[in-house]
Structures are given as C-alpha cells and as structure tokens.
Design a protein around this motif. Structure first.
Motif, mmCIF file in Angstrom:
data_model
loop_
_atom_site.group_PDB
_atom_site.id
_atom_site.type_symbol
_atom_site.label_atom_id
_atom_site.label_comp_id
_atom_site.label_asym_id
_atom_site.label_seq_id
_atom_site.Cartn_x
_atom_site.Cartn_y
_atom_site.Cartn_z
ATOM 1 N N GLY A 143 7.701 -10.757 68.004
ATOM 2 C CA GLY A 143 8.036 -12.042 67.439
ATOM 3 C C GLY A 143 9.379 -12.019 66.711
ATOM 4 N N ASP A 144 9.911 -13.222 66.482
ATOM 5 C CA ASP A 144 11.208 -13.346 65.828
ATOM 6 C C ASP A 144 11.178 -12.847 64.388
ATOM 7 O OD1 ASP A 144 12.151 -14.475 68.153
ATOM 8 O OD2 ASP A 144 11.890 -16.543 67.464
ATOM 9 N N CYS A 145 10.016 -12.844 63.767
ATOM 10 C CA CYS A 145 9.953 -12.443 62.368
ATOM 11 C C CYS A 145 10.374 -10.990 62.173
ATOM 12 C CB CYS A 145 8.559 -12.670 61.787
ATOM 13 S SG CYS A 145 7.273 -11.593 62.463
ATOM 14 N N MET A 146 10.151 -10.145 63.160
ATOM 15 C CA MET A 146 10.540 -8.749 63.038
ATOM 16 C C MET A 146 12.056 -8.600 63.113
ATOM 17 S SD MET A 146 7.637 -7.451 62.465
ATOM 18 C CE MET A 146 8.138 -5.743 62.355
ATOM 19 N N GLU A 147 12.686 -9.423 63.935
ATOM 20 C CA GLU A 147 14.151 -9.406 63.968
ATOM 21 C C GLU A 147 14.705 -9.854 62.624
ATOM 22 O OE1 GLU A 147 15.658 -11.621 67.237
ATOM 23 O OE2 GLU A 147 14.453 -10.566 68.751
ATOM 24 N N TRP A 148 14.068 -10.847 62.010
ATOM 25 C CA TRP A 148 14.522 -11.309 60.688
ATOM 26 C C TRP A 148 14.325 -10.203 59.660
ATOM 27 C CZ3 TRP A 148 11.861 -12.180 56.045
ATOM 28 C CH2 TRP A 148 12.581 -12.866 55.071
ATOM 29 N N LEU A 188 8.144 -13.594 53.722
ATOM 30 C CA LEU A 188 7.617 -13.853 55.063
ATOM 31 C C LEU A 188 6.193 -14.333 54.863
ATOM 32 C CD1 LEU A 188 7.777 -13.743 58.160
ATOM 33 C CD2 LEU A 188 7.103 -11.342 58.031
ATOM 34 N N TRP A 189 5.887 -15.553 55.318
ATOM 35 C CA TRP A 189 4.641 -16.218 54.945
ATOM 36 C C TRP A 189 3.937 -16.731 56.200
ATOM 37 C CZ3 TRP A 189 4.795 -19.655 49.966
ATOM 38 C CH2 TRP A 189 3.481 -20.002 49.569
ATOM 39 N N VAL A 190 2.677 -16.361 56.353
ATOM 40 C CA VAL A 190 1.868 -16.848 57.469
ATOM 41 C C VAL A 190 1.117 -18.098 57.021
ATOM 42 C CG1 VAL A 190 0.016 -16.342 59.108
ATOM 43 C CG2 VAL A 190 1.573 -14.514 58.374
ATOM 44 N N ILE A 191 1.460 -19.232 57.630
ATOM 45 C CA ILE A 191 0.757 -20.500 57.373
ATOM 46 C C ILE A 191 0.473 -21.146 58.718
ATOM 47 C CG2 ILE A 191 0.809 -22.757 56.265
ATOM 48 C CD1 ILE A 191 2.739 -21.716 54.234
ATOM 49 N N TRP A 217 1.687 -17.072 63.107
ATOM 50 C CA TRP A 217 0.975 -15.803 63.318
ATOM 51 C C TRP A 217 2.005 -14.687 63.317
ATOM 52 C CZ3 TRP A 217 1.702 -11.935 66.803
ATOM 53 C CH2 TRP A 217 0.743 -10.913 66.828
ATOM 54 N N GLY A 218 1.602 -13.507 62.904
ATOM 55 C CA GLY A 218 2.527 -12.392 62.933
ATOM 56 C C GLY A 218 1.796 -11.091 63.203
ATOM 57 N N PRO A 219 2.509 -10.093 63.739
ATOM 58 C CA PRO A 219 1.906 -8.775 63.976
ATOM 59 C C PRO A 219 1.764 -8.041 62.635
ATOM 60 C CG PRO A 219 4.235 -8.726 64.558
ATOM 61 C CD PRO A 219 3.920 -10.144 64.170
ATOM 62 N N GLN A 220 0.652 -8.259 61.957
ATOM 63 C CA GLN A 220 0.538 -7.848 60.557
ATOM 64 C C GLN A 220 0.763 -6.348 60.348
ATOM 65 O OE1 GLN A 220 -1.930 -9.808 57.555
ATOM 66 N NE2 GLN A 220 -3.209 -7.980 57.565
ATOM 67 N N GLU A 221 0.208 -5.526 61.198
ATOM 68 C CA GLU A 221 0.389 -4.088 61.015
ATOM 69 C C GLU A 221 1.871 -3.703 61.076
ATOM 70 O OE1 GLU A 221 -3.665 -2.036 62.703
ATOM 71 O OE2 GLU A 221 -2.165 -2.705 64.155
ATOM 72 N N ARG A 222 2.600 -4.315 61.999
ATOM 73 C CA ARG A 222 4.023 -4.017 62.118
ATOM 74 C C ARG A 222 4.806 -4.587 60.938
ATOM 75 N NH1 ARG A 222 2.132 -3.395 67.133
ATOM 76 N NH2 ARG A 222 3.261 -1.999 68.507
ATOM 77 N N ILE A 223 4.385 -5.757 60.478
ATOM 78 C CA ILE A 223 5.038 -6.340 59.304
ATOM 79 C C ILE A 223 4.854 -5.434 58.100
ATOM 80 C CG2 ILE A 223 4.938 -8.251 57.653
ATOM 81 C CD1 ILE A 223 4.213 -10.072 60.068
#
Length: 345
Positions: A143-148, A188-191, A217-223
C-alpha cells in the motif's frame, strides 16, 4: 482435532468418536485464567459485578478492578454471552491440550498459575514469519502508506488503529487529532469508510497539510515493524497486542470491551511498555489534554526510555521463543510428539 473457543460443541463431538481434541485459545493466557477461575469457582470474585470499581485478586495478575475483567463476564454483556462462556468452560473437560497464542516469557506467572488447574501450552506469538526474522514476501502489496512511512524520520510517526469492529466517535477523533496537531506529530491512522468520524475538519486539514495519512486498511505488522513508528495508539485487542509486542513498539492503550481492558492492564502494568488513556470521569468523553499526556509519556516522558527498553526486550524474547529450542518451539514439538503417541496407542 483443533478447535477454537467459541465452538464449544466441538470437543464433545470429538470425545464421542474418541478423537483427541486441542483448543487454540486466541486471547491472552490472562483472559483464559480469568474465565476459568470465574466459571469453575476456583477463586473469589465480587458478588456484584455491576460495581466496576470493586477489586479482584488473582494469581499472576495485578490487582484488578471489575472493569478490567473481560466484558463477557459482566451483567451488561447479556445472558447469551454469559451462557456461551459457561458452555466454553464446560467443554474443557473434553480438551486434552490448550494451545495459547502467547509465549512463556510474556505471561510466565499466569501460565505457571494454571498448571494445577488446566495446564496450557504457549505456542506463540502467532504472527507473520518476517516479524520473527524471516525474509518478507516481496510480492505482497504494502500500500501507499508504506511509501509514505519510508519518507518519515525514525521514530517520528504515531500509528493509530482501533480494530475492525468498533467505530470511533467524533469526539474521540477530534481529541486525538487536535492533540497531534498541538504537538506537531505525524500520524498514520486507520479509519474505515463507514465511520463518520473521518470527516472531522481538524483531521482533514492535517491530512491536507501533509502532517499525516488516513487509510481504510493497512498491513499492520509491516507498519508496526517500520522504523518510523514511535508508538501505537491501540484498542488492545489481543492480535494487535501480540503484534506490538513482537515488533517492540510502545503503546497508548485505549481499550473498549471484551478482553481489551485486561490486555491494557497487561501492556501497562505487567509488560511495562505503555500507558493507559482514559475517558473523562465526569462526562465520559476523551479530552485533548489526556491524549497529549499519554503520547508525551510514551514518546519523550521520563519513563519513555524504560518503556522502549522493555518493549525491545519482549520483542527479542518473542523471537527466542520460536527459535529451535525456544519455549514455544519446544511446546509445539511436545504437542506433535503427543499426537504421534496418541496415534500409535
């Protein structure tokens, strides 16, 4: 046969066909201990569980209040949930092994306290192999959140997620967002889309300014394993709890129901890797000052370094537990050996 807690009819069927049965307990061993001791009446509990301030003393656990107990025990949960837990504890007579998603070094006193009642076999943490040192699967979409996150400074981002069941209120989102804005902290917030709280103006303004990212949604373990994460504001579900332990990330604990209040006590008072965030005692709302107090305590307060140290110690212990010869690895080997012995007798 391996079953889960909320299918209490399975062990009876297994017993009827002379099939050995194991139960995979998916909450903390502490929660298993509370349920077992309450329904088997091995320990004293308050007669009136409607008074949430009464205290409960149980082996291996800090002094609890009724409000810390799993909510399925409380009158407010309703008789159907209470009856489900009665059936669950009753079915344990047909369970040969209780496998638990924890590791001995995490809940040693609680695990030891069950040895004379219903012994348990810790086989966790049951997390993705890469958290335990294995190579990551490069084919997965992070997901894009990991790039951020890759663009953020080390230990600069607060990760916020309250699980997949409960909705955050507008007050909760406003208070957390305002606290982050006041302190200038990235987030970084999951809503989830169905939560109206994602439309809170202060949150939208912060996202537009680039202070943080909101994801569905996000890959929580990776986050959690990313070096940019400084702390985890969590509802304290056991999956999230065991993942934050396995990644060594301190927490701001904000539980709601089921086993979450007990998990929060474990995280704060037993594991020593976080602080408890509470709603206001008068109006029941979450205050900005309380959020700021908790985030400061975990990230830069006088006890923050000790919390990070304890979190890293547990991270290392989690890895050791699953390595060959580790406490959980030995239990898995023992479980397999006992199954093999059953099949040859």
């Amino acid at each position: 046969m391996v079953t889960v807690p909320f299918a209490p009819w399975v062990p009876g069927v297994a017993a009827a066909y002379n099939i050995p049965c194991a139960l995979l307990w998916i909450e903390a061993c502490g929660a298993f201990s509370v349920y077992y001791r309450y329904y088997m009446k091995t320990n004293t509990f308050p007669d009136n569980l409607e008074d949430l301030t009464q205290t409960v003393e149980l082996p291996g656990l800090p002094l609890l209040e009724v409000g810390d107990l799993p909510s399925f025990l409380l009158p407010s949960a309703g008789s159907h949930l209470n009856n489900l837990m009665v059936d669950f504890v009753e079915c344990l007579k047909n369970v040969k092994w209780v496998l638990v998603n924890t590791f001995y070094e995490l809940e040693s006193e609680i695990i030891d306290s069950m040895s004379e009642l219903k012994p348990v076999m810790p086989i966790g943490p049951l997390v993705s192999p890469f958290l335990m040192g294995a190579d990551q699967d490069k084919t997965l979409d992070n997901g894009d959140c990991m790039e951020w996150l890759d663009k953020q400074a080390r230990s600069s981002v607060v990760y916020i997620s309250f699980g997949s069941l409960l909705k955050s209120s507008v007050n909760q989102v406003e208070s957390i967002a305002t606290a982050l804005k006041n302190r200038g902290i990235s987030f970084l917030w999951v809503i989830r889309p169905k939560e109206n709280a994602q439309n809170v103006s202060v949150l939208q303004e912060m996202v537009q300014r680039g202070q943080g990212v909101v994801i569905e949604w996000g890959p929580q373990e990776r986050i959690l394993s990313h070096v940019a994460i400084s702390c985890f504001v969590t509802h304290c579900g056991w999956n999230s709890t065991i993942e934050t332990v396995a990644t060594g990330v301190p927490v701001v604990a904000y539980p709601s129901w089921i086993d979450q209040p007990l998990d929060a006590r474990l995280l704060v008072d037993v594991f020593g890797m976080g602080v408890r965030m509470r709603d206001d005692a008068v109006d029941g709302e979450l205050k900005v000052a309380e959020v700021e107090r908790c985030i400061e305590a975990v990230t830069e307060g006088p006890a923050a370094e000790d919390m990070r140290r304890k979190a890293m110690e547990l991270k290392n212990a989690a890895r050791s537990a699953l390595e060959p010869g580790g406490s959980s690895a030995r239990n898995v080997d023992l479980f397999i050996a006992e199954i093999n012995n059953q099949s040859t007798t």
